[in-house]
Design an enzyme around this catalytic site. Structure first.
Site, PDB file in Angstrom:
ATOM      1  N   ASN A 165     -20.799  -8.402   5.869  1.00  0.00           N
ATOM      2  CA  ASN A 165     -20.097  -8.441   7.153  1.00  0.00           C
ATOM      3  C   ASN A 165     -21.011  -7.798   8.183  1.00  0.00           C
ATOM      4  OD1 ASN A 165     -18.423  -8.187   9.352  1.00  0.00           O
ATOM      5  ND2 ASN A 165     -17.136  -6.575   8.441  1.00  0.00           N
ATOM      6  N   TRP A 166     -21.600  -8.632   9.023  1.00  0.00           N
ATOM      7  CA  TRP A 166     -22.574  -8.103   9.998  1.00  0.00           C
ATOM      8  C   TRP A 166     -21.899  -7.458  11.209  1.00  0.00           C
ATOM      9  CZ3 TRP A 166     -27.930 -10.776  10.971  1.00  0.00           C
ATOM     10  CH2 TRP A 166     -28.685 -10.700   9.800  1.00  0.00           C
ATOM     11  N   LYS A 167     -20.587  -7.590  11.311  1.00  0.00           N
ATOM     12  CA  LYS A 167     -19.859  -6.995  12.450  1.00  0.00           C
ATOM     13  C   LYS A 167     -20.548  -7.397  13.759  1.00  0.00           C
ATOM     14  CE  LYS A 167     -18.619  -3.236   9.400  1.00  0.00           C
ATOM     15  NZ  LYS A 167     -17.964  -1.960   9.253  1.00  0.00           N
ATOM     16  N   GLY A 176     -20.725  -3.919   4.581  1.00  0.00           N
ATOM     17  CA  GLY A 176     -21.028  -3.862   6.003  1.00  0.00           C
ATOM     18  C   GLY A 176     -22.475  -3.464   6.236  1.00  0.00           C
ATOM     19  N   GLY A 177     -22.704  -2.162   6.468  1.00  0.00           N
ATOM     20  CA  GLY A 177     -24.017  -1.671   6.870  1.00  0.00           C
ATOM     21  C   GLY A 177     -25.155  -2.124   5.972  1.00  0.00           C
ATOM     22  N   SER A 180     -18.671   1.386   2.018  1.00  0.00           N
ATOM     23  CA  SER A 180     -19.866   2.156   1.665  1.00  0.00           C
ATOM     24  C   SER A 180     -20.510   1.711   0.354  1.00  0.00           C
ATOM     25  CB  SER A 180     -19.561   3.657   1.644  1.00  0.00           C
ATOM     26  OG  SER A 180     -19.201   4.104   2.944  1.00  0.00           O
ATOM     27  N   GLY A 220     -18.134   2.613   6.318  1.00  0.00           N
ATOM     28  CA  GLY A 220     -19.188   3.159   7.167  1.00  0.00           C
ATOM     29  C   GLY A 220     -19.328   4.666   7.115  1.00  0.00           C
ATOM     30  N   GLU A 269     -11.033  -2.951  11.173  1.00  0.00           N
ATOM     31  CA  GLU A 269     -11.507  -2.729  12.551  1.00  0.00           C
ATOM     32  C   GLU A 269     -10.777  -3.648  13.531  1.00  0.00           C
ATOM     33  OE1 GLU A 269     -15.705  -3.100  11.767  1.00  0.00           O
ATOM     34  OE2 GLU A 269     -15.687  -1.176  10.712  1.00  0.00           O
ATOM     35  N   GLU A 328     -10.363  -2.468   1.034  1.00  0.00           N
ATOM     36  CA  GLU A 328     -11.291  -1.647   1.806  1.00  0.00           C
ATOM     37  C   GLU A 328     -10.568  -0.414   2.338  1.00  0.00           C
ATOM     38  OE1 GLU A 328     -14.841  -4.085   3.344  1.00  0.00           O
ATOM     39  OE2 GLU A 328     -13.265  -4.188   4.853  1.00  0.00           O
ATOM     40  N   HIS A 378      -9.627  -7.572   8.862  1.00  0.00           N
ATOM     41  CA  HIS A 378     -10.486  -6.394   8.697  1.00  0.00           C
ATOM     42  C   HIS A 378      -9.851  -5.207   9.428  1.00  0.00           C
ATOM     43  CE1 HIS A 378     -13.900  -3.680   8.905  1.00  0.00           C
ATOM     44  NE2 HIS A 378     -14.454  -4.390   7.938  1.00  0.00           N
TER      45      HIS A 378
END
Ligand code: PEP
Length: 249
Positions: free
Chosen positions: A10-12, A230-231, A209, A170, A95, A164, A93
Site C-alpha cells: 500500500n503506497w498510500k 505500507g512503508g 509494521s 507505521g 486511515e 490491521e 483502510h
C-alpha cells in the site's frame, strides 16, 4: 482449496513517475515466487502508467467510491479503476476510516461495488490501542468485520480481509504472535459462519509494521494468508524479502 499467500503493498500518498522503476523492480522480483500473489496498491495517479508498463502484474487502488459515476468530486468509481488497469482495491483502510469518516456501512457498499465490477477487494479492519488495552479487540474487530463484509458469492480468493491493528500501522509496533493468531482464528470463524466453505478459502492478511525481519514468523502463523505492507512496500529492497518470507506452498 489451498489458499495462496497474497503480499500486497500500500503506497498510500507516495509515488511519482520517477518511482515507477521500483514498481517494475518489484514486479520482476516477484516472479521468483510464482506461488505467491503479489500486488501493489498505488496512488491513483500512477495506476494507469504502472498497469500499462506491467500488464502481467497486479496493480490496485487504495479506495473506491460505492457508486460507479456521479457528482462526487475527487472520487473514483470501480469501473474507472478497472479502466485504468487496476485489478484490485483496498477498502476500509483505517486511515480512510479516520481521515474521511468512513463507516462500516460505507465500506461495505464500496466493497460490494468493487466486487460487482470485477475488482478483487482487500477489506481492512482493526482495533485502536484503547480497544486493545481494554481487552475487547477480538469482539470489536469481529463486529467491524461483520458490519463491513458485503454479500459475495464469487471466487473466494477475490475477497480478502486485512487485519490491521491501528496502533501497529507505521509505528514499528506489532502484536504478539499469539495475539495475531487469536485474532486471525476468530476472523476465520466469522468468515466461515458467514460464507460457509467459501469463508475457509478467503485470505486473511496481517498488516501493521511488517518488514523483512518479522515477515517470516508472522506469515507462518495459521490463518495468516499474507500481508498488507505500507512503508516497507515503497522500495523493492524492503518489499521483496517480505514476499520471499512467505512459506513455500
Ligand atoms: C498499512 O498502511 O496498511 C500498513 C500496514 O502500513 P505499515 O506497513 O507502514 O505499518
Amino acid at each position: 482449496m489451498a489458499r495462496r499467500y497474497l503480499v500486497a503493498g500500500n503506497w498510500k500518498m507516495h509515488g511519482l513517475a520517477s518511482d515507477l522503476g521500483e514498481v517494475a523492480a518489484i514486479a520482476s522480483g516477484a516472479e521468483r515466487r510464482p506461488d505467491v500473489d503479489v500486488a501493489l496498491c498505488l496512488p491513483a495517479t500512477l495506476i494507469e502508467r504502472a498497469a500499462r508498463a506491467l500488464p502481467a502484474f497486479a496493480i490496485g487502488g487504495q479506495d473506491v467510491h460505492a457508486e460507479d459515476k456521479g457528482a462526487h468530486t475527487g472520487d473514483i468509481g470501480a469501473a474507472m479503476l478497472s479502466d485504468a488497469g487496476a485489478s484490485l482495491t483496498i477498502v476500509g483502510h483505517s486511515e480512510r476510516r479516520a481521515d474521511h469518516g468512513e463507516s462500516d456501512e460505507g465500506v461495505q457498499a464500496k466493497a460490494a461495488a468493487a466486487l460487482a465490477s470485477g475488482l478483487d477487494v482487500i477489506l481492512c479492519v482493526g482495533e485502536s490501542l484503547e480497544v486493545r488495552k481494554s481487552g475487547q479487540a477480538i469482539p470489536e474487530v469481529e463486529r467491524q468485520l461483520l458490519a463491513s463484509l458485503p454479500e459475495f458469492e464469487g471466487n473466494p480468493s477475490r475477497l480478502s480481509v486485512a487485519y490491521e491493528p491501528i496502533w501497529a500501522i507505521g509505528t514499528g509496533l506489532v502484536p504478539s504472535l499469539e495475539d495475531i493468531a487469536a485474532m486471525h482464528g476468530a476472523l476465520r470463524q466469522q468468515l466461515v459462519d458467514r460464507f460457509g466453505a467459501a469463508g475457509g478459502d478467503m485470505r486473511i492478511l496481517y498488516g501493521g509494521s511488517v518488514k523483512a525481519s518479522n515477515a517470516g514468523e508472522i506469515l507462518a502463523i495459521d490463518d495468516v494468508d499474507g500481508a498488507l505492507v505500507g512503508g516497507a512496500s515503497l522500495k523493492s529492497a524492503d518489499f521483496l524479502p517480505i514476499v520471499e518470507a512467505a512459506p513455500q506452498s
